[in-house]
Scaffold this motif. Structure first.
Motif, PDB file in Angstrom:
ATOM      1  N   GLN A  72      37.841  51.584  45.829  1.00 16.66           N
ATOM      2  CA  GLN A  72      38.365  52.607  45.113  1.00 16.66           C
ATOM      3  C   GLN A  72      39.264  52.546  43.762  1.00 16.66           C
ATOM      4  O   GLN A  72      39.800  52.432  42.727  1.00 16.66           O
ATOM      5  N   ASN A  73      38.410  51.336  43.557  1.00 17.08           N
ATOM      6  CA  ASN A  73      37.488  50.623  41.999  1.00 17.08           C
ATOM      7  C   ASN A  73      38.764  50.013  41.839  1.00 17.08           C
ATOM      8  O   ASN A  73      39.286  49.490  40.732  1.00 17.08           O
ATOM      9  N   LYS A  74      40.549  49.505  42.989  1.00 15.33           N
ATOM     10  CA  LYS A  74      40.938  48.854  42.267  1.00 15.33           C
ATOM     11  C   LYS A  74      40.867  47.628  42.640  1.00 15.33           C
ATOM     12  O   LYS A  74      40.276  46.663  43.274  1.00 15.33           O
ATOM     13  N   GLU A  75      41.338  46.350  41.626  1.00  9.99           N
ATOM     14  CA  GLU A  75      41.085  45.214  40.646  1.00  9.99           C
ATOM     15  C   GLU A  75      41.906  44.680  41.588  1.00  9.99           C
ATOM     16  O   GLU A  75      43.199  44.614  41.267  1.00  9.99           O
ATOM     17  N   TYR A  76      41.387  43.451  41.847  1.00 14.68           N
ATOM     18  CA  TYR A  76      42.397  41.688  42.876  1.00 14.68           C
ATOM     19  C   TYR A  76      41.763  41.244  41.988  1.00 14.68           C
ATOM     20  O   TYR A  76      40.902  40.281  41.621  1.00 14.68           O
ATOM     21  N   PHE A  77      43.389  39.821  41.228  1.00 14.46           N
ATOM     22  CA  PHE A  77      42.586  38.908  40.709  1.00 14.46           C
ATOM     23  C   PHE A  77      43.688  37.854  41.007  1.00 14.46           C
ATOM     24  O   PHE A  77      44.941  37.885  41.354  1.00 14.46           O
ATOM     25  N   TRP A  78      42.273  36.202  41.386  1.00 12.40           N
ATOM     26  CA  TRP A  78      43.863  35.232  41.911  1.00 12.40           C
ATOM     27  C   TRP A  78      42.385  34.098  41.207  1.00 12.40           C
ATOM     28  O   TRP A  78      41.520  34.191  40.626  1.00 12.40           O
ATOM     29  N   GLU A  79      43.605  33.085  40.571  1.00 13.17           N
ATOM     30  CA  GLU A  79      43.062  31.921  40.384  1.00 13.17           C
ATOM     31  C   GLU A  79      43.419  30.915  41.267  1.00 13.17           C
ATOM     32  O   GLU A  79      44.343  30.947  42.590  1.00 13.17           O
ATOM     33  N   GLU A  80      42.127  30.194  42.268  1.00 17.78           N
ATOM     34  CA  GLU A  80      42.144  29.128  42.997  1.00 17.78           C
ATOM     35  C   GLU A  80      41.687  28.114  42.612  1.00 17.78           C
ATOM     36  O   GLU A  80      40.315  27.513  41.629  1.00 17.78           O
ATOM     37  N   LYS A  81      42.596  27.288  42.677  1.00 15.63           N
ATOM     38  CA  LYS A  81      42.281  25.323  42.548  1.00 15.63           C
ATOM     39  C   LYS A  81      41.557  24.947  43.050  1.00 15.63           C
ATOM     40  O   LYS A  81      42.704  24.991  44.531  1.00 15.63           O
TER      41      LYS A  81
END
Length: 191
Positions: A72-81
Motif C-alpha cells: 500500500q506504499n506505506k513506508e517503515y524505517f528503522w536504524e539497527e546498530k
C-alpha cells in the motif's frame, strides 16, 4: 537430568534456532559499496526476523538503515546498530524483527553498512530474545543443576563415570528426562 537437557537444548537453540524454525525468504550480503535492495513476499501478522552475521574485525559498530515499503506504499524505517567483533575468529550475529501489517510484495532496502555483513530474512522464526520464559527457564535449569551437582557425593559421580554400564532404569530415566525437556523447550520457545 531434566535441567541439564534444558540447558543444553536452550544453548543449542540460540545457535540453530533460525535453521529449525521459520522459512527462509531471502539471503544476501551487504557492505560498504553494496546495499540490499529487493522485493519479497511477506504475510500479514507473521513476524519477519532479519539475521545479521559477520566475521569481520571492526573497531566500532555500524548503523544500518532498514526501509520496508508495503504493497500500500506505506513506508517503515528503522536504524539497527550492529557490532562486529574485535577478535579475528569470532563470528558475530544479531537479530532484528518486524511484523508486516499487510500481505503481499514488500520492497526492502538495507543500506549504510561499514563492513561486509551477511543478511538473512526468516519468516516465522522463533527468536529467543522475544520469549519471556526463555531466560527464566535457562536460569532455573542452571540453578537446579548446580544444586543437584552440589548434593551429589564425589564418590557417586566417579562410580557412575567408571562403571559405564547402561541399565534399563538408566536408559528409561534418560528417555523420560529428554522427553520432558523437549516439551519444556517447545513450550518455552513456542515453535
Amino acid at each position: 537430568m531434566i535441567s541439564v537437557f534444558n540447558l543444553l537444548l536452550s544453548g543449542l537453540f540460540l545457535f540453530v534456532g533460525e535453521y529449525i524454525s521459520g522459512e527462509k525468504i531471502l539471503s544476501d550480503s551487504i557492505g560498504p559499496s553494496k546495499d540490499l535492495d529487493s522485493d519479497v513476499m511477506l504475510t500479514e501478522n507473521e513476524v519477519v526476523t532479519i539475521v545479521f552475521r559477520t566475521r569481520e574485525r571492526y573497531p566500532t559498530s555500524e548503523l544500518l538503515n532498514i526501509v520496508v515499503v508495503d504493497p500500500q506504499n506505506k513506508e517503515y524505517f528503522w536504524e539497527e546498530k550492529f557490532y562486529a567483533s574485535s577478535k579475528s575468529v569470532t563470528r558475530t550475529r544479531d537479530f532484528f524483527s518486524f511484523t508486516p501489517e499487510v500481505s503481499g510484495i514488500h520492497h526492502i532496502k538495507i543500506s549504510n553498512a561499514d563492513f561486509q555483513t551477511d543478511v538473512k530474512f526468516v519468516s516465522g522464526m522463533a527468536n529467543p530474545r522475544e520469549q519471556p520464559l526463555f531466560l527464566i527457564t535457562m536460569f532455573v535449569s542452571f540453578l537446579i543443576m548446580f544444586v543437584g551437582v552440589l548434593s551429589l557425593k564425589y564418590g557417586t559421580i566417579m562410580e557412575s563415570i567408571k562403571s559405564r554400564r547402561v541399565s534399563v532404569k538408566g536408559a528409561l530415566n534418560f528417555c523420560i528426562a529428554l522427553s520432558i525437556s523437549l516439551i519444556i523447550m517447545y513450550n518455552t520457545v513456542r515453535l
